[in-house]
Every structure is written in structure tokens, then in C-alpha cells.
Design a protein around this motif. Sequence first.
Motif, short mmCIF file in Angstrom:
data_model
loop_
_atom_site.label_atom_id
_atom_site.label_comp_id
_atom_site.label_asym_id
_atom_site.label_seq_id
_atom_site.Cartn_x
_atom_site.Cartn_y
_atom_site.Cartn_z
N CYS A 26 25.46 -9.20 -34.69
CA CYS A 26 24.31 -8.46 -34.51
C CYS A 26 24.76 -7.06 -34.97
N VAL A 27 23.73 -6.01 -35.27
CA VAL A 27 24.20 -4.68 -35.29
C VAL A 27 23.49 -3.77 -34.09
N ILE A 28 23.88 -2.76 -33.65
CA ILE A 28 23.39 -2.22 -32.76
C ILE A 28 23.02 -0.65 -33.50
N VAL A 29 21.96 -0.22 -33.10
CA VAL A 29 21.31 1.07 -33.69
C VAL A 29 21.19 1.88 -32.57
N ASP A 30 21.87 3.31 -32.56
CA ASP A 30 21.62 4.29 -31.84
C ASP A 30 22.19 4.02 -30.49
N PRO A 31 23.23 3.67 -29.93
CA PRO A 31 23.68 3.67 -28.86
C PRO A 31 23.93 4.90 -28.15
N GLY A 32 22.81 5.57 -27.16
CA GLY A 32 22.97 6.88 -26.77
C GLY A 32 23.67 6.97 -25.35
N VAL A 36 26.12 1.72 -22.37
CA VAL A 36 27.13 0.72 -22.72
C VAL A 36 26.87 -0.30 -21.67
N GLY A 37 26.57 -0.04 -20.46
CA GLY A 37 26.10 -1.31 -19.47
C GLY A 37 25.07 -1.93 -19.79
N ASP A 38 23.73 -1.24 -19.95
CA ASP A 38 22.69 -2.13 -20.70
C ASP A 38 22.98 -2.84 -21.61
N LEU A 39 23.68 -2.17 -22.70
CA LEU A 39 24.21 -2.80 -23.95
C LEU A 39 24.94 -4.15 -23.74
N ASP A 40 25.76 -4.04 -22.96
CA ASP A 40 26.60 -5.35 -22.41
C ASP A 40 26.02 -6.23 -21.84
N ASP A 41 24.94 -5.94 -21.13
CA ASP A 41 24.03 -6.94 -20.56
C ASP A 41 23.01 -7.68 -21.66
N VAL A 42 22.53 -6.96 -22.66
CA VAL A 42 21.78 -7.72 -23.73
C VAL A 42 22.73 -8.54 -24.56
N LEU A 43 23.92 -8.15 -24.72
CA LEU A 43 24.74 -8.78 -25.59
C LEU A 43 25.15 -9.88 -24.97
N ARG A 44 25.42 -10.00 -23.56
CA ARG A 44 25.60 -11.44 -23.04
C ARG A 44 24.58 -12.08 -22.87
N GLU A 45 23.47 -11.59 -22.37
CA GLU A 45 22.34 -12.30 -22.36
C GLU A 45 21.86 -13.26 -23.28
N PRO A 68 32.70 4.83 -27.95
CA PRO A 68 33.21 3.90 -26.92
C PRO A 68 32.80 2.44 -27.38
N VAL A 69 31.69 2.13 -27.98
CA VAL A 69 31.23 0.91 -28.40
C VAL A 69 31.86 0.25 -29.41
N CYS A 70 32.42 1.37 -30.38
CA CYS A 70 33.00 1.09 -31.49
C CYS A 70 34.39 0.58 -31.14
N GLY A 71 35.00 1.61 -30.51
CA GLY A 71 36.27 1.28 -29.81
C GLY A 71 36.41 0.01 -29.28
N ALA A 72 35.56 -0.33 -28.42
CA ALA A 72 35.89 -1.57 -27.47
C ALA A 72 35.60 -2.65 -28.37
N ARG A 73 34.87 -2.73 -29.23
CA ARG A 73 34.79 -3.87 -30.07
C ARG A 73 35.45 -3.88 -31.64
#
Length: 231
Positions: A26-32, A36-45, A68-73
Motif C-alpha cells: 500500500c501507499v500512505i497519503v498525508d500522515p499528519g 501513527v497509532g490510527d495508521l498502525d491499526d488500519v495497516l494491521r486490520e 517517523p512513518v518512513c523511518g519505522a518502515r
Amino acid sequence: MLIAGFPAGSFQTNCYVVAPAAGEECVIVDPGQDAVGDLDDVLREHRLKPVAVLVTHGHIDHMWSVAPVCGARDIPAWIHPEDRELLSDPGKALSLAGGQELFGGLTFSEPDDVRELADGEVLSLAGMELTVDHAPGHTRGSVTFRLPRSGEIPDVMFSGDLLFAGSIGRTDLPGGDYPTILRSLAAKCLPLPEDTVVLPGHGPQTTIGHERATNPYMAEAAPYAGPTRGL
């Protein structure tokens, strides 16, 4: 096609996750802000693996969590070169008094891998092709991302802060310009099919047809056709 979105942080900026289907890249658009927390939930779901972060423009409410999103992955961030400096210094896009600290001295930095977008470029990411449209006016480096029609699924535009349901992005901050955003609307939005789904940076989704019919700024962006009486 799988598109999941949520409003992030106090700015309620829409962050989107886009994939061909569940269980894929997937790609992520505009992580504001605080995305991070909600994004992790969506990716896991949806069992998704991010391969890139796409940034519609460099305002702090859209790029807050990019590093942080780019660095973690260990994935790249894509942004237009006109807004790249805002990844490390988002205060440049705000009307701050001289010496005023940004959010109590909060600091930002670029991800390790930053790639620059060009107008008309087609990004092949996560099994999808996204067309980049440079659409300045809200910021100098504002872009939109478009997914082409697929079967019964209409075109989709991630409009950032170019176009909202019933409105457009502000132009009173550094890098903004009202005549320029009207030209961007005319060039990048008005020609699109009416059923194009618009997923904006804030607020609910809409369509190009609805905005063409009801949004006063779209009407102002449309070229004047001139008088019609006579032969």
C-alpha cells in the motif's frame, strides 16, 4: 481497490491508505499529526505493507508524521521540490512572528529517503499507477494524486488542500496565491470526469461533478464563455 482514511490530530487532516486489496502492499497519503497509532491499526486490520508515503504539500498538518512513518518502515517519502524544505522546517509556511518557536520548540527532519515529484509523472507503486498533478496556489509545491478508472470504479483524486467539498484551500499563508489556485482548479480539476471521486485533505469526500455544479470557487475558475445571443 482498498482506500481507508481517518482524520488525524487536532487539525483533523485526512490520512489515506491505498492498496489494490487487503493483504497487499500500500501507499500512505498525508500522515499528519498523531497519525501513527490510527495508521498502525488500519495497516494491521487490512494486513497491508506500506511501500511509500505520498505528501500532497508541506504544511505541518499533512507532513507531521512523515519522518517517523518512513523511518519505522524504511520507505521513501515523495513530495514536490517546491515544498521539500518544509519537511524539515514547516514553520516557513506559517506566518510566525520573528523568533517565535513552532509548537513549543518542536523540531522536524527529513526522512532518510526523499524523492521529488514532477507534474504529470506516473508513480508505479504497490501495483498501482498514480498520476501526479502539480497544482500550486495553496502552497507552491501542492500536488494531487489520481488513480485511473478501473471497471466500475471511477477515477479517484487525492486533492490535498486544493479542493474541498464546497470550498478550496486557503491562500493567505506564505507560498499561497489566490489567482494561482484558481488556475490550478481550472487546469487540474475542471477537465476531469464528473464522477471522479475527490478525497480531500479535510472534510468529507465529494465528486468533480458536484463541485462543478455547486462550488463557487470552481465557478470562478471556469473560463468565461462570453455572450450567447445572436448567430
